[in-house]
Write a protein that holds these residues in place. Structure first.
Motif, PDB file in Angstrom:
ATOM      1  N   ARG A  94       0.864  -1.174   0.000  1.00  0.00           N
ATOM      2  CA  ARG A  94       0.000   0.000   0.000  1.00  0.00           C
ATOM      3  C   ARG A  94       0.902   1.226   0.000  1.00  0.00           C
ATOM      4  O   ARG A  94       1.727   1.391   0.896  1.00  0.00           O
ATOM      5  N   ARG A 179     -12.665  -7.072   3.009  1.00  0.00           N
ATOM      6  CA  ARG A 179     -11.889  -6.108   2.211  1.00  0.00           C
ATOM      7  C   ARG A 179     -10.645  -6.817   1.704  1.00  0.00           C
ATOM      8  O   ARG A 179      -9.940  -7.449   2.485  1.00  0.00           O
ATOM      9  N   GLU A 181      -7.644  -6.407   1.355  1.00  0.00           N
ATOM     10  CA  GLU A 181      -6.541  -5.546   1.791  1.00  0.00           C
ATOM     11  C   GLU A 181      -5.255  -5.901   1.049  1.00  0.00           C
ATOM     12  O   GLU A 181      -4.951  -7.081   0.849  1.00  0.00           O
ATOM     13  N   PHE A 189      -5.209  -7.782  13.483  1.00  0.00           N
ATOM     14  CA  PHE A 189      -5.414  -6.331  13.358  1.00  0.00           C
ATOM     15  C   PHE A 189      -5.963  -5.969  11.979  1.00  0.00           C
ATOM     16  O   PHE A 189      -6.911  -5.204  11.854  1.00  0.00           O
ATOM     17  N   ARG A 190      -5.311  -6.486  10.934  1.00  0.00           N
ATOM     18  CA  ARG A 190      -5.786  -6.182   9.580  1.00  0.00           C
ATOM     19  C   ARG A 190      -5.909  -7.487   8.810  1.00  0.00           C
ATOM     20  O   ARG A 190      -4.917  -8.125   8.468  1.00  0.00           O
ATOM     21  N   THR A 191      -7.142  -7.893   8.559  1.00  0.00           N
ATOM     22  CA  THR A 191      -7.395  -9.146   7.854  1.00  0.00           C
ATOM     23  C   THR A 191      -8.344  -8.853   6.691  1.00  0.00           C
ATOM     24  O   THR A 191      -8.847  -7.733   6.571  1.00  0.00           O
ATOM     25  N   PHE A 194     -13.333  -9.794   8.439  1.00  0.00           N
ATOM     26  CA  PHE A 194     -13.299  -9.337   9.828  1.00  0.00           C
ATOM     27  C   PHE A 194     -14.709  -8.961  10.261  1.00  0.00           C
ATOM     28  O   PHE A 194     -15.631  -8.939   9.445  1.00  0.00           O
ATOM     29  N   GLN A 196     -17.246  -6.209  12.198  1.00  0.00           N
ATOM     30  CA  GLN A 196     -17.382  -4.814  12.617  1.00  0.00           C
ATOM     31  C   GLN A 196     -18.523  -4.649  13.610  1.00  0.00           C
ATOM     32  O   GLN A 196     -19.462  -5.457  13.640  1.00  0.00           O
ATOM     33  N   GLU A 263      -5.422   2.561  14.711  1.00  0.00           N
ATOM     34  CA  GLU A 263      -6.874   2.766  14.841  1.00  0.00           C
ATOM     35  C   GLU A 263      -7.607   1.544  15.381  1.00  0.00           C
ATOM     36  O   GLU A 263      -7.444   0.439  14.890  1.00  0.00           O
ATOM     37  N   LEU A 264      -8.425   1.794  16.391  1.00  0.00           N
ATOM     38  CA  LEU A 264      -9.329   0.767  16.917  1.00  0.00           C
ATOM     39  C   LEU A 264     -10.720   0.987  16.371  1.00  0.00           C
ATOM     40  O   LEU A 264     -11.470   0.063  16.129  1.00  0.00           O
ATOM     41  N   GLU A 265     -11.049   2.258  16.248  1.00  0.00           N
ATOM     42  CA  GLU A 265     -12.418   2.646  15.913  1.00  0.00           C
ATOM     43  C   GLU A 265     -12.399   4.037  15.303  1.00  0.00           C
ATOM     44  O   GLU A 265     -11.572   4.863  15.693  1.00  0.00           O
ATOM     45  N   GLY A 266     -13.280   4.262  14.345  1.00  0.00           N
ATOM     46  CA  GLY A 266     -13.395   5.603  13.772  1.00  0.00           C
ATOM     47  C   GLY A 266     -14.764   6.186  14.113  1.00  0.00           C
ATOM     48  O   GLY A 266     -15.773   5.482  14.069  1.00  0.00           O
ATOM     49  N   ALA A 305     -17.666   3.497  14.376  1.00  0.00           N
ATOM     50  CA  ALA A 305     -17.462   2.221  13.673  1.00  0.00           C
ATOM     51  C   ALA A 305     -16.227   1.529  14.240  1.00  0.00           C
ATOM     52  O   ALA A 305     -15.104   2.010  14.078  1.00  0.00           O
ATOM     53  N   ALA A 306     -16.474   0.413  14.917  1.00  0.00           N
ATOM     54  CA  ALA A 306     -15.367  -0.282  15.588  1.00  0.00           C
ATOM     55  C   ALA A 306     -15.156  -1.643  14.954  1.00  0.00           C
ATOM     56  O   ALA A 306     -16.034  -2.175  14.268  1.00  0.00           O
ATOM     57  N   GLY A 307     -13.984  -2.222  15.177  1.00  0.00           N
ATOM     58  CA  GLY A 307     -13.695  -3.566  14.688  1.00  0.00           C
ATOM     59  C   GLY A 307     -13.707  -4.539  15.869  1.00  0.00           C
ATOM     60  O   GLY A 307     -13.035  -4.285  16.870  1.00  0.00           O
ATOM     61  N   ARG A 310     -10.164  -6.147  16.098  1.00  0.00           N
ATOM     62  CA  ARG A 310      -9.162  -5.211  16.622  1.00  0.00           C
ATOM     63  C   ARG A 310      -9.385  -4.959  18.097  1.00  0.00           C
ATOM     64  O   ARG A 310      -8.427  -4.864  18.870  1.00  0.00           O
TER      65      ARG A 310
HETATM   66  P1  ATP Z   1      -7.734   1.349   8.293  1.00  0.00           P
HETATM   67  O1  ATP Z   1      -7.384   2.822   8.115  1.00  0.00           O
HETATM   68  O2  ATP Z   1      -7.008   0.681   9.411  1.00  0.00           O
HETATM   69  O3  ATP Z   1      -7.710   0.567   7.004  1.00  0.00           O
HETATM   70  P2  ATP Z   1     -10.443   2.177   8.095  1.00  0.00           P
HETATM   71  O4  ATP Z   1     -10.356   3.592   8.557  1.00  0.00           O
HETATM   72  O5  ATP Z   1     -10.543   1.886   6.659  1.00  0.00           O
HETATM   73  O6  ATP Z   1      -9.255   1.308   8.765  1.00  0.00           O
HETATM   74  P3  ATP Z   1     -13.180   1.922   8.802  1.00  0.00           P
HETATM   75  O7  ATP Z   1     -13.677   1.852   7.430  1.00  0.00           O
HETATM   76  O8  ATP Z   1     -13.365   3.186   9.584  1.00  0.00           O
HETATM   77  O9  ATP Z   1     -11.640   1.486   8.858  1.00  0.00           O
HETATM   78  O10 ATP Z   1     -13.805   0.685   9.617  1.00  0.00           O
HETATM   79  C1  ATP Z   1     -14.159   0.771  10.987  1.00  0.00           C
HETATM   80  C2  ATP Z   1     -13.384  -0.209  11.808  1.00  0.00           C
HETATM   81  O11 ATP Z   1     -13.415  -1.519  11.240  1.00  0.00           O
HETATM   82  C3  ATP Z   1     -11.898   0.096  11.951  1.00  0.00           C
HETATM   83  O12 ATP Z   1     -11.670   1.069  12.938  1.00  0.00           O
HETATM   84  C4  ATP Z   1     -11.341  -1.248  12.347  1.00  0.00           C
HETATM   85  O13 ATP Z   1     -11.487  -1.486  13.741  1.00  0.00           O
HETATM   86  C5  ATP Z   1     -12.218  -2.219  11.586  1.00  0.00           C
HETATM   87  N1  ATP Z   1     -11.506  -2.646  10.367  1.00  0.00           N
HETATM   88  C6  ATP Z   1     -11.438  -2.017   9.182  1.00  0.00           C
HETATM   89  N2  ATP Z   1     -10.695  -2.711   8.306  1.00  0.00           N
HETATM   90  C7  ATP Z   1     -10.277  -3.826   8.955  1.00  0.00           C
HETATM   91  C8  ATP Z   1      -9.478  -4.952   8.596  1.00  0.00           C
HETATM   92  N3  ATP Z   1      -8.976  -5.072   7.375  1.00  0.00           N
HETATM   93  N4  ATP Z   1      -9.238  -5.905   9.528  1.00  0.00           N
HETATM   94  C9  ATP Z   1      -9.761  -5.790  10.763  1.00  0.00           C
HETATM   95  N5  ATP Z   1     -10.523  -4.765  11.165  1.00  0.00           N
HETATM   96  C10 ATP Z   1     -10.786  -3.792  10.284  1.00  0.00           C
END
Ligand code: ATP
Length: 438
Positions: A94, A179, A181, A189-191, A194, A196, A263-266, A305-307, A310
């Protein structure tokens, strides 16, 4: 991090997906202890966001949705990450996260700093595509949802008409998202698949700033309530150039993971963008009529929006500790009792004199209330250690005295102190200590 991942595998929190086939990158399976942990995280969220609030209701939408949804939401055109290829090692990265990853051939360097030339960046759409029905052509393309939020927006009217909610109110959902990714990693953490935990809170335009501040504070407090140390949590407000085009403001709840603040949550003020887009694309009126003020408007939306994965990882990492017990090193997970996967373990001190039968009886009594384990193997010290490693807050031991007066010792994971409790008070005592005043 390595210690946590090793413990997670050894004690049944999470395993690599399809491990016996060599594993599937970035996919994880939660084991017997992990499934309880993650479920507790989700239940705590649902408890606080839905069950105990009268202004939020739940929903559970299908993962597959009408393809037009993703056109309206902007995901078909814009849900992309910039991607670069390394001409030397042929790996993809990325472009905006190069400093977060290592060069696969020279791990001390970041991609591009290792002598390998990177291509120009290209936009890559993160949505998983599949086909619905027996014909694999473009007319049958559907997407695996990349977020749960859109299911909430397209059901705005259904919920409004069936639940008697009035603005301001929220709709919450927990569910899987997908996603593709480019660079997944850091365990769960990033899969690419996942879960939400998202909530859309609909408010009157003009009241959005106040509600945005409200949800920022609420969501930061939530992690602390279930034991995450305050020094490992912070809010990071997005700069104007970081904001999605529709967002008026956005803040991340960040956790200090071993790999850095992430990021845990936005929490975003999404304005009236989503409802307006869906109104335009579907041709349905998604405005709201306030009977009292005779006012019609399209609500603004505040979205925490939380994961779930995560958050589960943050609770696990934060709970991890090493100290000493009886002169020996121990690993202990200091989970909040509500988050702990197993709440209590029952041990007979001896494997005779009726103690195992008594202990099994107590196990069955407790198992009606919460997850509990029984263990009679090895010394009592080793049995405590096994429970400390999965964060079980209470140990209940049946001993010689139990057989005489129906009391047991209750051992506390963190202080290792013991007290004597009558069996007939055990359930209520433990429930009180686990659930508190909720
Ligand atoms: P990042 O910047 O880390 O890619 P994001 O800002 O795209 O995340 P959001 O679209 O705001 O993430 O999604 C809300 C929440 O979903 C995130 O805060 C995270 O906790 C969770 N999340 C998003 N993408 C992933 C992922 N690929 N794996 C695990 N959790 C995820």
């Amino acid at each position: 991090m390595e210690k946590v991942v090793n413990l997670a595998k050894r004690r049944g929190f999470a395993f690599q997906s399809s491990e016996i086939y060599g594993g599937l990158a970035s996919c994880w399976d939660y084991g017997p202890v992990g499934v309880e942990l993650k479920r507790n995280v989700k239940n705590a969220w649902w408890h606080d966001m839905v069950l105990t609030r009268h202004d939020i209701v739940g929903i559970d939408c299908a993962i597959l949705m009408h393809p037009r949804v993703w056109e309206a939401s902007g995901h078909v055109a814009g849900f992309t990450d910039p991607l670069v290829d390394c001409k030397k090692c042929k790996e993809r990265f990325r472009a905006d996260k190069l400093t977060d990853v290592q060069c696969p051939q020279r791990p001390s360097k970041h991609p591009g700093e290792c002598g390998g030339e990177l291509t120009e960046s290209r936009q890559f759409n993160l949505m998983f595509k599949t086909f619905m029905g027996p014909v694999e052509d473009t007319a049958n393309v559907v997407f695996m949802r990349p977020e749960t939020a859109q299911g909430i927006f397209v059901n705005f009217l259904n919920v409004l008409n069936s639940s008697r909610q009035k603005v301001p109110f929220g709709i919450a959902q927990i569910g899987k998202s997908f996603r593709n990714e480019i660079t997944p990693g850091n365990f769960v953490f990033r899969t690419r698949e996942f879960e939400q935990m998202e909530m859309e809170f609909f408010v009157r335009p003009g009241e959005d700033d106040r509600w945005y501040e409200y949800w920022k504070a609420e969501r930061l407090t939530w992690y602390g309530k279930y034991g995450v140390r305050p020094e490992n949590l912070r809010l990071r407000e997005h700069a104007k150039d970081e904001l999605a085009h529709y967002a008026k403001a956005c803040v991340d709840v960040e956790y200090q993971f071993p790999f850095g603040w992430s990021e845990l949550e936005g929490i975003a003020n999404r304005t009236d963008f989503d409802l307006k887009q869906h109104a335009e694309f579907s041709g349905k009126d998604l405005s709201y009529f306030n009977e009292e003020t005779r006012e019609r408007f399209v609500p603004y939306v505040i979205e925490p929006a939380a994961g779930a994965d995560r958050a589960t990882l943050a609770f696990l990492v934060d709970a991890y500790d090493e100290d000493e017990a009886e002169g020996e090193p121990r690993i202990v997970l200091r989970f909040h009792p509500r988050i702990a996967p197993v709440k209590a373990a029952v041990f007979p001190l001896l494997r005779k004199d009726g103690q195992p039968e008594k202990a099994l009886h107590i196990r069955d009594l407790l198992a009606k209330q919460f997850p509990v384990q029984y263990d009679q193997a090895g010394s009592i010290g080793r049995r405590y250690r096994r429970q400390d490693e999965i964060g079980t807050p209470f140990g209940v031991t049946v001993d010689h005295q139990t057989m005489q007066d129906d009391t047991v010792t209750l051992r506390h994971r963190d202080t290792m102190q013991q007290e004597r409790i009558p069996i007939d008070r055990l359930v209520s005592e433990l429930k009180l200590r686990i659930e508190g005043d909720q």
